[in-house]
Motif scaffolding. Structure first.
Motif, PDB file in Angstrom:
ATOM      1  N   LEU A  17     -36.623 -73.406  49.840  1.00  0.00           N
ATOM      2  CA  LEU A  17     -36.264 -74.109  51.380  1.00  0.00           C
ATOM      3  C   LEU A  17     -35.656 -72.944  52.415  1.00  0.00           C
ATOM      4  N   GLN A  31     -31.339 -71.520  56.589  1.00  0.00           N
ATOM      5  CA  GLN A  31     -30.438 -72.114  57.304  1.00  0.00           C
ATOM      6  C   GLN A  31     -30.202 -73.623  56.944  1.00  0.00           C
ATOM      7  N   GLN A  32     -31.351 -74.087  56.517  1.00  0.00           N
ATOM      8  CA  GLN A  32     -31.267 -75.679  56.092  1.00  0.00           C
ATOM      9  C   GLN A  32     -30.160 -75.513  54.844  1.00  0.00           C
ATOM     10  N   ARG A  33     -30.365 -74.842  53.833  1.00  0.00           N
ATOM     11  CA  ARG A  33     -29.453 -74.739  52.736  1.00  0.00           C
ATOM     12  C   ARG A  33     -27.875 -74.590  53.049  1.00  0.00           C
ATOM     13  N   THR A  67     -26.723 -75.156  55.870  1.00  0.00           N
ATOM     14  CA  THR A  67     -26.067 -76.137  56.688  1.00  0.00           C
ATOM     15  C   THR A  67     -25.755 -77.518  55.912  1.00  0.00           C
ATOM     16  N   GLU A  68     -26.558 -77.817  54.903  1.00  0.00           N
ATOM     17  CA  GLU A  68     -26.545 -78.636  54.030  1.00  0.00           C
ATOM     18  C   GLU A  68     -25.240 -78.623  53.241  1.00  0.00           C
ATOM     19  N   ARG A 104     -23.968 -82.157  63.483  1.00  0.00           N
ATOM     20  CA  ARG A 104     -24.667 -81.484  62.542  1.00  0.00           C
ATOM     21  C   ARG A 104     -25.839 -80.615  63.448  1.00  0.00           C
ATOM     22  N   GLU A 105     -26.134 -80.893  64.545  1.00  0.00           N
ATOM     23  CA  GLU A 105     -26.857 -80.080  65.380  1.00  0.00           C
ATOM     24  C   GLU A 105     -26.197 -78.473  65.682  1.00  0.00           C
ATOM     25  N   GLU A 133     -26.033 -76.504  62.568  1.00  0.00           N
ATOM     26  CA  GLU A 133     -27.347 -76.114  62.326  1.00  0.00           C
ATOM     27  C   GLU A 133     -27.525 -74.811  63.144  1.00  0.00           C
ATOM     28  N   CYS A 148     -25.426 -71.916  61.945  1.00  0.00           N
ATOM     29  CA  CYS A 148     -25.991 -71.737  60.597  1.00  0.00           C
ATOM     30  C   CYS A 148     -27.306 -70.594  61.061  1.00  0.00           C
ATOM     31  N   GLU A 180     -33.617 -66.210  61.399  1.00  0.00           N
ATOM     32  CA  GLU A 180     -33.750 -67.608  61.609  1.00  0.00           C
ATOM     33  C   GLU A 180     -33.127 -67.983  63.067  1.00  0.00           C
TER      34      GLU A 180
END
Length: 194
Positions: free
Chosen positions: A73, A76-78, A80-81, A179-180, A183, A186, A193
């Motif tokens: 994955l 950045q996604q990891r 952020t989550e 969340r945005e 993201e 991150c 990224e």
């Protein structure tokens, strides 16, 4: 010896879940664990020791590592989550969790705050920072974050999450906007990224 400590912690966690953290008196926890108060005091000499151990266990259970080690994955996604766990999980829970967060800050630093409450809040803050450092450490080991900047970056992420809670409390943003923004932050933290 470790088994008895675990027995006490599990009893305290059950009691806190059923009746809230305010129910964690030495007598109530000892009764739930099926032991005497003196035995509980052996493992947790001060009420604040028990409160911290319960809070720490609750944090580790409710803020896991999720997919931080899943290198398939995007980093950045990891990140952020994982960081989103410090914020309300849904729009329905924003009001309740923002109130609880503000109450916790007030209990630790507001007028009439006790020393034990302040120390507990400081220890919880350090645990939170520790979670960010662990996640960033995984990404640093993969080359996505500078190892020398893990502690500073963890502090920035923690401060950002607190700031987002203030923005939610003030009604300035909704959870999707938070969340945005998280993201975006991150993405700036993770190398390569955007």
């Amino acid at each position: 010896m470790a088994d008895r400590r675990e027995q006490i912690l599990e009893a305290a966690l059950q009691l806190a879940h059923e009746s809230g953290p305010g129910a964690l008196s030495v007598r109530a926890v000892a009764e739930r664990a099926g032991i005497g108060a003196s035995t509980l005091r052996y493992y947790f000499p001060a009420q604040s020791d028990l409160a911290f151990a319960v809070s720490e266990r609750m944090m580790l259970r409710t803020i896991p590592d999720l997919n931080i080690e899943d290198s398939s994955l995007p980093p950045q996604q990891r990140l952020t989550e994982c960081a989103m766990q410090f914020l309300p999980p849904s729009a329905d829970e924003v009001s309740h969790l923002v109130s609880a967060w503000a109450e916790q800050i007030g209990a630790g630093f507001g007028p009439g705050a006790g020393e034990a409450s302040r120390r507990l809040l400081e220890r919880l803050y350090r645990l939170g920072i520790g979670r960010f450092e662990a996640w960033l450490g995984v990404l640093a080991a993969e080359g996505h974050v500078d190892e020398g900047e893990v502690a500073e970056t963890a502090s920035i992420l923690s401060a950002a999450c607190d700031g987002f809670m203030l923005q939610l409390a003030a009604g300035e943003v909704d959870l999707e906007q938070v969340r945005e923004r998280l993201e975006t932050l991150c993405a700036l933290i993770v190398h390569g990224e955007q």
